[in-house]
Design a protein around this motif. Structure first.
Motif, short mmCIF file in Angstrom:
data_model
loop_
_atom_site.label_atom_id
_atom_site.label_comp_id
_atom_site.label_asym_id
_atom_site.label_seq_id
_atom_site.Cartn_x
_atom_site.Cartn_y
_atom_site.Cartn_z
N GLY A 1 -7.57 -40.92 52.27
CA GLY A 1 -7.34 -41.34 50.90
C GLY A 1 -8.63 -41.50 50.13
N HIS A 2 -9.69 -40.84 50.59
CA HIS A 2 -11.04 -40.85 50.03
C HIS A 2 -11.52 -42.23 49.61
N ASP B 1 -12.07 -38.51 54.90
CA ASP B 1 -12.02 -37.53 53.83
C ASP B 1 -12.78 -38.04 52.61
N VAL B 2 -13.21 -37.10 51.77
CA VAL B 2 -14.09 -37.43 50.65
C VAL B 2 -13.90 -36.37 49.57
N CYS B 3 -13.94 -36.80 48.32
CA CYS B 3 -13.81 -35.87 47.19
C CYS B 3 -15.17 -35.29 46.82
N ASP B 4 -15.23 -33.97 46.80
CA ASP B 4 -16.42 -33.23 46.44
C ASP B 4 -16.48 -33.06 44.91
N GLY C 1 -10.93 -29.35 46.99
CA GLY C 1 -11.91 -30.33 46.55
C GLY C 1 -11.94 -31.57 47.40
N LEU C 2 -10.91 -31.75 48.23
CA LEU C 2 -10.91 -32.86 49.18
C LEU C 2 -11.40 -32.33 50.52
N ARG C 3 -12.54 -32.83 50.97
CA ARG C 3 -13.14 -32.38 52.22
C ARG C 3 -12.91 -33.41 53.33
#
Length: 246
Positions: free
Chosen positions: A109-110, A141-144, A235-237
């Motif tokens: 959930g970033h 997970d993380v948003c780029d 875009g979510l890595r």
């Protein structure tokens, strides 16, 4: 995040719990597979940004020992009902609060994007590396930056269910600031609907820099498109790796 917990106050926490479990559902199988060596040795998993415990439930059911943490008191209240059998539930506000020594650190959930700026995120990521025991697993997970660019000009949207409703407006004022203006509605005990508004800022990252950052602190990671076979939004890595043993 401050003690005031500006994100995920009780009403939005409840809406998120009731209507947005699909991300945890998608990510759980891949994460459980990654954590199999941790389960086999009875290691401790520290989950950050656990929310209402949706992923935590999968991890505990898979036989993992999980300390689930979040910065939102409202989310932790929900998690206490969802995963009362977790190893523990605790408030954790990154990057300031210490992270217990762990055999794995996970988060979906970033949640890392909710920190106030890139410096705070870097401090939290270094703290993850330092808290991992040798051989420990990292998966989050993380948003780029791509997350924001793909959603530039994204139209407003809303969802309605029998016991909740949500309306969201989006902005990208700078390449690294993805903003959501969220209005949610839930009914009171007498059936009258109440409204709450939250403004969420997510700091977007150049995720290509993360392997070098972690390598400096003894963790070898890959930036990937998924944890396993799930298909995540563009875009979510995912960041997946392991602490060196030597």
């Amino acid at each position: 995040m401050t003690d005031a917990a500006p994100y995920y106050r009780p009403d939005l926490a409840l809406v998120h719990h009731r209507g947005f479990g699909f991300h945890a559902d998608a990510c759980a199988p891949g994460i459980v597979t990654l954590l199999q060596p941790v389960r086999e040795r009875g290691g401790l998993v520290v989950e950050f940004g656990c929310g209402s415990g949706l992923l935590t439930r999968y991890l505990v059911d898979a036989g993992l020992r999980v300390l689930a943490t979040d910065a939102s008191p409202a989310m932790l209240d929900l998690a206490r009902t969802v995963v009362p059998d977790a190893e523990g539930l605790a408030a954790l506000r990154l990057p300031d609060d210490p992270i217990p020594a762990a055999d794995a650190i996970v988060g979906v959930g970033h949640p890392i994007n909710y920190l106030p700026d890139a410096d705070a995120i870097a401090l939290a990521l270094i703290a993850f590396a330092d808290a991992l025991r040798p051989g420990g697993v990292l998966a989050f997970d993380v948003c780029d930056f791509e997350w924001g660019e793909l959603r530039r000009g994204q139209p407003n949207e809303g969802r309605v269910a029998d016991d909740w409703a949500i309306v969201t407006r989006y902005e990208l004022p700078t390449p690294d600031d993805y903003v959501r203006y969220i209005t949610c509605f839930v009914p009171d005990a007498d059936g009258r609907w109440r409204r709450d508004d939250e403004e969420h800022h997510n700091v977007l990252l150049d995720t290509t820099t993360l392997p070098a950052l972690f390598a400096q602190h003894g963790v070898d990671v890959e930036v990937r498109e998924s944890f396993g076979s799930e298909v995540l939004p563009r875009g979510l890595r995912t960041v997946v790796g392991r602490k060196r043993t030597g």
